[in-house]
Scaffold this active site. Structure first.
Site, PDB file in Angstrom:
ATOM      1  N   LEU A   1       0.807  -1.223   0.000  1.00  0.00           N
ATOM      2  CA  LEU A   1       0.000   0.000   0.000  1.00  0.00           C
ATOM      3  C   LEU A   1       0.842   1.276   0.000  1.00  0.00           C
ATOM      4  CD1 LEU A   1      -2.794  -1.289   2.402  1.00  0.00           C
ATOM      5  CD2 LEU A   1      -2.763  -1.320  -0.086  1.00  0.00           C
ATOM      6  N   CYS A   2       2.158   1.149  -0.210  1.00  0.00           N
ATOM      7  CA  CYS A   2       3.017   2.335  -0.326  1.00  0.00           C
ATOM      8  C   CYS A   2       2.883   2.953  -1.712  1.00  0.00           C
ATOM      9  CB  CYS A   2       4.483   1.939  -0.101  1.00  0.00           C
ATOM     10  SG  CYS A   2       4.919   1.803   1.646  1.00  0.00           S
ATOM     11  N   HIS A   3       2.929   4.282  -1.758  1.00  0.00           N
ATOM     12  CA  HIS A   3       2.872   4.996  -3.039  1.00  0.00           C
ATOM     13  C   HIS A   3       4.254   5.012  -3.687  1.00  0.00           C
ATOM     14  CE1 HIS A   3      -0.435   6.640  -0.618  1.00  0.00           C
ATOM     15  NE2 HIS A   3      -1.062   6.777  -1.746  1.00  0.00           N
TER      16      HIS A   3
ATOM     17  N   ASP B   1      23.503 -11.720   5.745  1.00  0.00           N
ATOM     18  CA  ASP B   1      23.875 -12.674   4.689  1.00  0.00           C
ATOM     19  C   ASP B   1      25.393 -12.859   4.632  1.00  0.00           C
ATOM     20  OD1 ASP B   1      23.540 -14.326   2.352  1.00  0.00           O
ATOM     21  OD2 ASP B   1      24.107 -12.619   1.112  1.00  0.00           O
TER      22      ASP B   1
ATOM     23  N   MET C   1       8.539   4.662   5.579  1.00  0.00           N
ATOM     24  CA  MET C   1       8.624   3.268   5.135  1.00  0.00           C
ATOM     25  C   MET C   1       9.877   3.054   4.284  1.00  0.00           C
ATOM     26  SD  MET C   1       6.230   1.910   6.748  1.00  0.00           S
ATOM     27  CE  MET C   1       6.856   0.308   6.250  1.00  0.00           C
ATOM     28  N   GLU C   2      10.256   4.095   3.524  1.00  0.00           N
ATOM     29  CA  GLU C   2      11.462   4.009   2.713  1.00  0.00           C
ATOM     30  C   GLU C   2      12.697   3.918   3.612  1.00  0.00           C
ATOM     31  OE1 GLU C   2       8.788   5.724   1.971  1.00  0.00           O
ATOM     32  OE2 GLU C   2       8.346   4.919  -0.018  1.00  0.00           O
TER      33      GLU C   2
END
Lengths: 157, 157, 157, 157, 157, 157
Positions: free
Chosen positions: D75-77, D128, D113-114
């Site tokens: 739902l992120c733009h 990793d 969110m970014e």
């Protein structure tokens, strides 16, 4: 071979059918050169002796691009690369950086496009990072150096 | 400019901050050459006069790659390209194909990496389609031809 | 092991060569916690009893992310996952959501990075959907729970 | 706020409508910790003093992931980030690496969110590269530190 | 209009130049139908009354696909969608599911391709989840319902 | 089969576990129709006799989309397609274009979703290129024609 394998008789784009080819170990190596002016060469040299990320960022970008080859080149098959190497070497005398790549696969088709894509994107990334200092750079001599595995055996440039 | 804009003082990868740059019209053009043997040149010529997809597939791959530049080149900003053109011209006398690209943007930063990526991937796609006939092709002379817009104005190779 | 497998002797990024490893069944499980305030917990509880998509959207995002692991983590190999599971459990007493993931592969290398990526992106998606109610959420305790298959056998946290 | 903005009245996933929001400068900072055993800490320390790519590769992966946030979080733009920074700091005494990220945008919606995605993927990449030496690592304390711009002004953790 | 805007005079693929178009609010709505047998309809109905994810997963897939339109359709411009909605409605009497989508943008070009892509991928996802029960499903009637904004004003199917 | 394989007992999204399925040759064919007005049909006809890229661009887009199916459809497994074909045929009498696709795999699961995705995206691309001439186009009749390989043998529509 007298026809392009990637174009059918009607002149249309054609992905080669590798369904029945056997899986075996395949490798390809490629190289490319980035030609820079002396100011850019000097800054890279300085970074080399310190901890500049110039070569490191280009290497990572090249490795990641190899894994996305089939996403970029329309008729390439998706492949599960088992190894990708990208090396950068400053050749200050010739005012250039030499980039070499190696791709390996245990699969049904050759990996030269993956090696070329890795070298290409590493070169573009180097260009991006140096373009403020030298906007007139040139990327030259991208080619396959060697290809092994598969029905046709070893091919050497 | 005496430092790389994409490497900070600690030698680390650095995305240039364009937050406060104003948006304006920007363009960049790039070129690259694919050198082929005479058999490949002959097959392309034949396709040209019929309806071969060789140039068409390369053009589409180049256009799509331009839109993915920021996904491939680590320090490139995401951009909303307003126009991408990729042209391929067979120069049979010089046994090569010339590929030129044009990218446009109404935005905050230059689009030369997008133009270079479009030309690169178009060349790699041409290589992929011709490699069965000529595995020794070379991709040469990738460079920016012209760049307009932005604070620094017009730059011409 | 006294060296990092992903860094070579020159200190450079190194994708481990799995060309000659045999293919066999491998699994990995991971977990992570999202810590939320009581208002967010209350809203999730209410949704649970109705038909809220909060957990459903996070699950789908986690499953899709597992498939893109090699596209996100530079030195991960592309893999053909045969199964991905993401589970979310509301632990209202501890004011948190526990997310667990399971990845399976019939292939040449372990899948713990895929399980971790699935759990991570499911947690980020939950964060995104709840952030308007609780901007101070924390994502905690991401780790591998278990890993089976391959030369080293079973590993348990 | 008493409802989730990302879930509509029917309990369904809902992308917030930002069509009519005005564009302005926005920033967000996030942090996360990777907890490692002493052997891994020792190897990173050694690399720091030489030219190890461990932090460099994680930084690049984090920067690239920030640009793909809207591709990962349903739902992120899609956003045109104008700046992404990822920093890694070895805190040997606490046996951990601290990762911080900064994202900037001149646009219609916040970029936390970014920032979280950048920090997350940098941490996963570090995991990793170190997992062969310490398979029991833990990624902890992922959260937003600060958020500025937009209607709601400055938010500080 | 007597020519295709996406093909130039030479018959080549052509991305329309939107550099000089002004930015304004644009919307598009699309619809598509998935026709299923009665067994599949029955299972969806049962899920509806419980907590089946069938519609939820399709909705998320459609929303995510809208954001990737320019990555899938060669001549589409990259856009920063400000809103995407996907709705699914079971029309049991007609043995079908109706899917509608809405996309919004504050930008330089229309978003009907984004709305069509959202509806398409939602339908494909529904197909994927139901195909074990009904392999003979059909996806029908994909079309644009309405388009507003831009020079040409409102268009209604 | 009386349950959806992609939804578990709790009504949650479920990727089918194909870990233990054997690898064998699988194929799937799909079809879809694009219905256009007579003006669009006329322009495509004219292009056909010259060198229009309309069908060529749609074909390339369809082939590339097939390779990205598992990236678009949440519960699809990543697969290494060995062959993708997309064909477009103008059926002027019925005022439509018929698009057929073929996907092949030597692997653990069927490829009908890949064939459907190829046909879908080829149709969307055709729509994109013709929409300026005919905004009221409809995409109809997307379905699987045939599926072979795997435990269930041959399935014919």
């Amino acid at each position: 071979m007298t026809e392009f394998s990637h174009i059918n008789a009607a002149g249309e784009a054609n992905m080669v059918d590798v369904s029945s080819k056997s899986s075996n170990l395949r490798e390809a190596r490629a190289e490319v050169y980035v030609l820079l002016n002396s100011q850019a060469i000097g800054l890279i040299q300085r970074g080399d002796h310190h901890k500049g990320d110039i070569f490191g960022v280009s290497r990572v970008a090249g490795i990641m691009a190899a894994k996305r080859t089939s996403d970029l080149i329309p008729l390439c098959h998706p492949l599960m690369l088992t190894k990708v190497t990208v090396d950068l070497e400053l050749q200050a005398d010739q005012q250039r950086v030499r980039i070499t790549s190696l791709c390996k696969l245990d699969g049904k088709t050759g990996v030269e496009m993956e090696a070329l894509t890795a070298a290409s994107v590493a070169a573009l990334t180097l260009f991006d990072m140096c373009k403020a200092v030298d906007p007139a750079m040139r990327i030259d001599g991208l080619r396959v150096l060697e290809k092994t595995g598969g029905k046709s055996g070893r091919w050497l440039a």
